[in-house]
Design a protein around this motif. Sequence first.
Motif, short mmCIF file in Angstrom:
data_model
loop_
_atom_site.label_atom_id
_atom_site.label_comp_id
_atom_site.label_asym_id
_atom_site.label_seq_id
_atom_site.Cartn_x
_atom_site.Cartn_y
_atom_site.Cartn_z
N VAL A 154 42.18 34.93 42.61
CA VAL A 154 42.67 35.98 43.49
C VAL A 154 43.54 36.92 42.68
CG1 VAL A 154 43.99 36.55 45.56
CG2 VAL A 154 42.63 34.44 45.49
N PRO A 164 32.15 40.72 40.97
CA PRO A 164 32.28 42.13 41.37
C PRO A 164 31.31 43.02 40.58
CG PRO A 164 34.44 41.18 40.93
CD PRO A 164 33.41 40.18 40.47
N ALA A 179 35.09 36.23 44.12
CA ALA A 179 34.96 37.05 45.32
C ALA A 179 36.22 37.85 45.64
CB ALA A 179 34.59 36.16 46.51
N GLN A 180 37.38 37.35 45.23
CA GLN A 180 38.63 38.02 45.56
C GLN A 180 39.25 38.71 44.35
OE1 GLN A 180 41.12 35.80 48.46
NE2 GLN A 180 39.59 34.18 48.15
N VAL A 181 38.43 39.01 43.35
CA VAL A 181 38.89 39.75 42.17
C VAL A 181 38.57 41.22 42.40
CG1 VAL A 181 38.52 40.13 39.71
CG2 VAL A 181 38.67 37.80 40.60
N GLY A 182 39.59 42.05 42.35
CA GLY A 182 39.38 43.47 42.57
C GLY A 182 39.03 44.25 41.32
N THR A 241 27.22 33.18 45.54
CA THR A 241 28.41 32.55 46.10
C THR A 241 28.68 31.23 45.38
OG1 THR A 241 27.31 31.18 47.77
CG2 THR A 241 27.83 33.46 48.40
N ASP A 300 34.99 31.39 41.06
CA ASP A 300 34.66 32.16 42.25
C ASP A 300 35.47 33.46 42.18
OD1 ASP A 300 34.28 33.28 44.74
OD2 ASP A 300 34.63 31.42 45.83
N THR A 315 38.92 29.35 42.54
CA THR A 315 38.90 30.63 43.24
C THR A 315 39.99 31.50 42.63
OG1 THR A 315 38.09 29.60 45.26
CG2 THR A 315 39.14 31.76 45.48
N ASP A 321 43.69 40.73 40.08
CA ASP A 321 42.98 41.47 39.04
C ASP A 321 43.06 40.70 37.73
OD1 ASP A 321 42.45 43.55 40.81
OD2 ASP A 321 44.33 44.57 40.33
#
Length: 121
Positions: A22, A86, A53-56, A107, A51, A20, A24
Motif C-alpha cells: 500500500v 498498475p 493493487a493499492q500501489v499508486g 489478482t 499484490d 499486499t 507509492d
Amino acid sequence: MTHTLHLTVRHPHPGLAVATIVGDVDTRTAPTLRSGALEIIQQGHPCLVLDLAQVGFCDSAGLSAIIGIWHAAQEAGGSLSLAAVPDRLMRMLSMTGVDSFLPVHATAHDVTDSPPASVQR
C-alpha cells in the motif's frame, strides 16, 4: 505521491506469502519494499506474491527493488509473482523485458488458488 509504504503479509499455503503493498514505490520507499520482502523470504516463504493493487505509483527504483526481490527468491529456491500490476508499472515491465521472466497475474487470488509448483509438496 506518498512517502510511506505499508506491507501486509498473509500465508495462504506453506512456503507461500502474499505481501499486499500500500503506497507509492519510489526512491524513498523502495528500500522498505526490498527489506520487507527479503525478510519474508528469509523467514521461510521463498515463494512470494506482491499484490500491487493499492500501489499508486512505481518508478525505476521500485522496478529495481522488484528485480532484486526476484533474484533473492530465485536464490532461495522460490519464485516471485506480481498481481494487480498498475498500468504504468506494466509498461515498464514490458519495455524492459522483465515481464518475460516475472509472472504477472490479474489478482493475488489467481496465484493463491493454484500455488506455484515449488509450493505444492
